[in-house]
Design a protein around this motif. Structure first.
Motif, mmCIF file in Angstrom:
data_model
loop_
_atom_site.group_PDB
_atom_site.id
_atom_site.type_symbol
_atom_site.label_atom_id
_atom_site.label_comp_id
_atom_site.label_asym_id
_atom_site.label_seq_id
_atom_site.Cartn_x
_atom_site.Cartn_y
_atom_site.Cartn_z
ATOM 1 N N TRP A 132 71.797 -72.731 65.289
ATOM 2 C CA TRP A 132 73.176 -73.151 65.033
ATOM 3 C C TRP A 132 74.186 -72.025 65.278
ATOM 4 C CZ3 TRP A 132 75.631 -70.028 61.722
ATOM 5 C CH2 TRP A 132 74.869 -69.343 60.784
ATOM 6 N N GLN A 133 73.730 -70.774 65.327
ATOM 7 C CA GLN A 133 74.703 -69.685 65.371
ATOM 8 C C GLN A 133 75.558 -69.685 66.636
ATOM 9 O OE1 GLN A 133 72.786 -65.903 64.795
ATOM 10 N NE2 GLN A 133 72.200 -65.689 66.916
ATOM 11 N N TRP A 134 75.059 -70.232 67.758
ATOM 12 C CA TRP A 134 75.891 -70.242 68.969
ATOM 13 C C TRP A 134 77.094 -71.163 68.820
ATOM 14 C CZ3 TRP A 134 77.133 -67.016 72.395
ATOM 15 C CH2 TRP A 134 77.781 -67.387 73.562
ATOM 16 N N ALA A 135 77.004 -72.152 67.941
ATOM 17 C CA ALA A 135 78.147 -73.031 67.693
ATOM 18 C C ALA A 135 79.321 -72.225 67.140
ATOM 19 C CB ALA A 135 77.762 -74.142 66.716
ATOM 20 N N VAL A 136 79.026 -71.166 66.411
ATOM 21 C CA VAL A 136 80.060 -70.269 65.884
ATOM 22 C C VAL A 136 80.318 -69.124 66.857
ATOM 23 C CG1 VAL A 136 80.618 -68.667 64.005
ATOM 24 C CG2 VAL A 136 79.475 -70.836 63.495
ATOM 25 N N LEU A 137 79.239 -68.523 67.345
ATOM 26 C CA LEU A 137 79.365 -67.352 68.215
ATOM 27 C C LEU A 137 79.931 -67.679 69.588
ATOM 28 C CD1 LEU A 137 76.149 -65.329 67.465
ATOM 29 C CD2 LEU A 137 78.500 -64.648 67.061
ATOM 30 N N GLY A 138 79.649 -68.866 70.092
ATOM 31 C CA GLY A 138 80.137 -69.227 71.422
ATOM 32 C C GLY A 138 81.648 -69.095 71.529
ATOM 33 N N PRO A 139 82.399 -69.804 70.695
ATOM 34 C CA PRO A 139 83.855 -69.683 70.770
ATOM 35 C C PRO A 139 84.346 -68.255 70.476
ATOM 36 C CG PRO A 139 83.246 -71.648 69.544
ATOM 37 C CD PRO A 139 81.974 -70.875 69.780
ATOM 38 N N LEU A 140 83.713 -67.585 69.517
ATOM 39 C CA LEU A 140 84.108 -66.204 69.206
ATOM 40 C C LEU A 140 83.884 -65.293 70.407
ATOM 41 C CD1 LEU A 140 84.963 -64.003 67.146
ATOM 42 C CD2 LEU A 140 82.536 -63.763 66.605
ATOM 43 N N THR A 141 82.717 -65.402 71.026
ATOM 44 C CA THR A 141 82.392 -64.560 72.182
ATOM 45 C C THR A 141 83.327 -64.864 73.349
ATOM 46 O OG1 THR A 141 80.087 -64.489 71.468
ATOM 47 C CG2 THR A 141 80.538 -63.844 73.733
ATOM 48 N N LEU A 142 83.605 -66.141 73.570
ATOM 49 C CA LEU A 142 84.529 -66.500 74.645
ATOM 50 C C LEU A 142 85.924 -65.943 74.384
ATOM 51 C CD1 LEU A 142 83.398 -70.162 75.351
ATOM 52 C CD2 LEU A 142 83.123 -68.172 76.848
ATOM 53 N N THR A 165 75.117 -70.118 76.951
ATOM 54 C CA THR A 165 75.363 -71.500 76.535
ATOM 55 C C THR A 165 74.302 -72.439 77.104
ATOM 56 O OG1 THR A 165 77.727 -71.062 76.395
ATOM 57 C CG2 THR A 165 77.065 -73.370 76.514
ATOM 58 N N THR A 166 73.946 -72.245 78.363
ATOM 59 C CA THR A 166 72.906 -73.076 78.982
ATOM 60 C C THR A 166 71.574 -72.900 78.254
ATOM 61 O OG1 THR A 166 74.023 -72.922 81.121
ATOM 62 C CG2 THR A 166 71.691 -73.556 81.148
ATOM 63 N N CYS A 167 71.235 -71.674 77.936
ATOM 64 C CA CYS A 167 69.983 -71.419 77.210
ATOM 65 C C CYS A 167 70.029 -72.019 75.811
ATOM 66 C CB CYS A 167 69.698 -69.922 77.154
ATOM 67 S SG CYS A 167 69.246 -69.233 78.756
ATOM 68 N N GLY A 185 69.486 -63.400 69.455
ATOM 69 C CA GLY A 185 70.873 -63.823 69.368
ATOM 70 C C GLY A 185 71.800 -62.990 70.221
ATOM 71 N N SER A 186 72.894 -63.623 70.577
ATOM 72 C CA SER A 186 73.904 -62.990 71.425
ATOM 73 C C SER A 186 74.969 -62.258 70.617
ATOM 74 C CB SER A 186 74.566 -64.054 72.298
ATOM 75 O OG SER A 186 75.142 -65.045 71.466
#
Length: 173
Positions: A47-57, A5-7, A96-97
């Motif tokens: 933009w993909q972390w906006a979707v992947l962040g909550p999913l990964t968490l 998230t920081t990156c 990507g993560s």
């Protein structure tokens, strides 16, 4: 997830970070060794972390409930690095993560196909198992199609099987 998230936030402020950290075979061959791991912490497209962040968490929270935080981090990193290695072979430019998230999903696929899934409400068990089988089939197809997510997901399934077997041995002891 805090590191990713920081990156991501840093990448939004400094878009040139993507070019500096993404998969780049010539740069890796030229000695930029950090490119083995850094594609896991930048996002292409951003933009993909906006979707992947909550999913990964969410995936990480469920895995953590069963096996602890260290396991979540270890699985995310190991399966993520596997995905980035596959990415160098199959999709040389990118980042990507999502490959680390695929590994976490794989662990939950293994869990949902095991007897441990009986803790779910009875009405959900067949649905969850159907979704797991579909996900497993999609990951095999993903490997055949040279998508970077298939092998990390299958590695997550294997890791989940190992963790479940370890739990059964500990319960029997």
């Amino acid at each position: 997830m805090l590191v990713v998230t920081t990156c991501w936030v840093a990448q939004l402020v400094h878009p040139e970070l993507l070019q500096a950290l993404r998969r780049d075979p010539p740069a890796l061959a030229a000695g930029q060794w950090w490119r083995v791991a850094t594609p896991l912490v930048v996002q292409d497209p951003p933009w993909q972390w906006a979707v992947l962040g909550p999913l990964t968490l969410g995936l990480g929270a469920v895995v953590e409930r069963f096996w602890g935080g260290r396991t979540v981090v270890g699985l995310f990193v190991v399966t993520g690095l596997l995905g980035e290695a596959v990415g160098y072979a199959w999709l040389p430019r990118g980042a990507g993560s999502s490959v680390g998230a695929a590994g976490l999903l794989g662990v939950l696929v293994a869990w949902s196909l095991s007897p441990a899934a009986r803790v779910l409400p009875a009405v959900l068990v067949p649905r969850v198992r159907t979704a797991a089988v579909v996900t497993l089939a999609a990951s095999v197809a993903s490997v055949v199609l040279h998508d970077v997510h298939g092998l990390p997901l299958l590695a997550g399934v294997a890791a989940g099987g190992f963790l479940l077997a370890k739990d059964r041995r500990e319960d029997a002891a």
